[in-house]
Motif scaffolding. Structure first.
Motif, PDB file in Angstrom:
ATOM      1  N   TYR A 116      27.098  29.965  23.724  1.00  0.00           N
ATOM      2  CA  TYR A 116      27.220  28.550  23.358  1.00  0.00           C
ATOM      3  C   TYR A 116      28.608  28.007  23.696  1.00  0.00           C
ATOM      4  CZ  TYR A 116      22.788  27.431  21.119  1.00  0.00           C
ATOM      5  OH  TYR A 116      21.467  27.132  20.900  1.00  0.00           O
ATOM      6  N   SER A 149      17.101  24.465  22.150  1.00  0.00           N
ATOM      7  CA  SER A 149      17.645  25.139  20.975  1.00  0.00           C
ATOM      8  C   SER A 149      16.562  25.907  20.226  1.00  0.00           C
ATOM      9  CB  SER A 149      18.306  24.116  20.039  1.00  0.00           C
ATOM     10  OG  SER A 149      19.446  23.550  20.645  1.00  0.00           O
ATOM     11  N   THR A 179      22.423  29.203  15.661  1.00  0.00           N
ATOM     12  CA  THR A 179      22.611  28.336  16.827  1.00  0.00           C
ATOM     13  C   THR A 179      23.265  27.016  16.430  1.00  0.00           C
ATOM     14  OG1 THR A 179      20.345  27.473  16.622  1.00  0.00           O
ATOM     15  CG2 THR A 179      20.675  29.353  18.087  1.00  0.00           C
ATOM     16  N   ARG A 183      26.783  25.915  18.124  1.00  0.00           N
ATOM     17  CA  ARG A 183      26.941  24.689  18.911  1.00  0.00           C
ATOM     18  C   ARG A 183      27.891  23.713  18.230  1.00  0.00           C
ATOM     19  NH1 ARG A 183      21.261  23.670  17.427  1.00  0.00           N
ATOM     20  NH2 ARG A 183      21.144  21.934  15.952  1.00  0.00           N
TER      21      ARG A 183
END
Length: 226
Positions: A116, A149, A179, A183
């Motif tokens: 990421y 995602s 995630t 991010r």
């Protein structure tokens, strides 16, 4: 070859002619220009005229490649999403190629966080097209924008089930949280000018993420043997 530059609509001032390109080259050029404009201005503040002017093509030519502004926007989103998936796949493939054993979870978490951060560094402001779309009020569009995602979370969840002993449902929830954290941290680092180095940033976030996952896995193991 792309027949590209029409004189423009009747009565309109002809646009400057851009270089002649093959159809695939023209499509790639339009996607790149649209990505830059959507990233900096947002979907609602960019028109097909803006994109046509920047690409030096007529609107009829632009519409032959993309039937609407939304189609063009989603093509850009799909491109960014494919790049994110490729980054995550490349990061975890060496770790999940074959059986994943208990204790293998930490390097998977580190690899995902690294992917990421690397993606956001490379994509820059255009990463917001995947993470912060201004068209997400539409449910169908939101699903499309968030699909990358979601796919990443599903991939991670499979590895976490094997490496931690958590249930599938627990792993999916943790993968989604992982995630989101990765991010968010990667985007913050990019927008703040990268005060912390990439390696230090990845290490900090990965340790935080893995500490939580490992703690839950230990708790579950204790409950199972109790």
């Amino acid at each position: 070859m792309d027949d590209q530059v029409d004189a423009g609509e009747a009565g309109a001032t002809p646009r400057a002619r851009g270089p002649r390109m093959a159809r695939d080259e023209r499509r790639a050029q339009v996607l790149q220009i649209a990505q830059e404009l959507f990233s900096s201005e947002g979907f609602h503040h960019v028109s097909m005229d803006d994109i046509a002017d920047r690409a030096e093509v007529s609107k009829p030519v632009l519409y032959r490649h993309f039937p609407s502004k939304l189609d063009l926007y989603l093509a850009v989103v799909d491109q960014r999403g494919a790049e994110l998936l490729a980054a995550v796949d490349a990061a975890v493939e060496p770790l999940v190629h074959g059986p994943v054993h208990p204790g293998d979870g930490r390097p998977i978490v580190v690899a995902v966080v690294q992917a990421y951060f690397t993606f956001v560094d490379a994509a820059g402001q255009s990463s917001a097209l995947l993470f912060e779309s201004d068209v997400s009020h539409d449910e169908d569009v939101r699903t499309r924008v968030e699909s990358a995602s979601s796919q990443v979370a599903d991939k991670i969840a499979v590895a976490l089930v094997s490496s931690t002993g958590l249930s599938k449902e627990q792993a999916v929830l943790l993968a989604t949280a992982l995630t989101a954290m990765a991010r968010g941290a990667a985007t913050h680092r990019y927008r703040s000018g990268g005060a912390l180095g990439l390696e230090e940033s990845v290490d900090l976030v990965a340790r935080l993420c893995w500490g939580g996952v490992a703690g839950l896995a230990r708790d579950r193991a204790t409950e199972t043997t109790a």
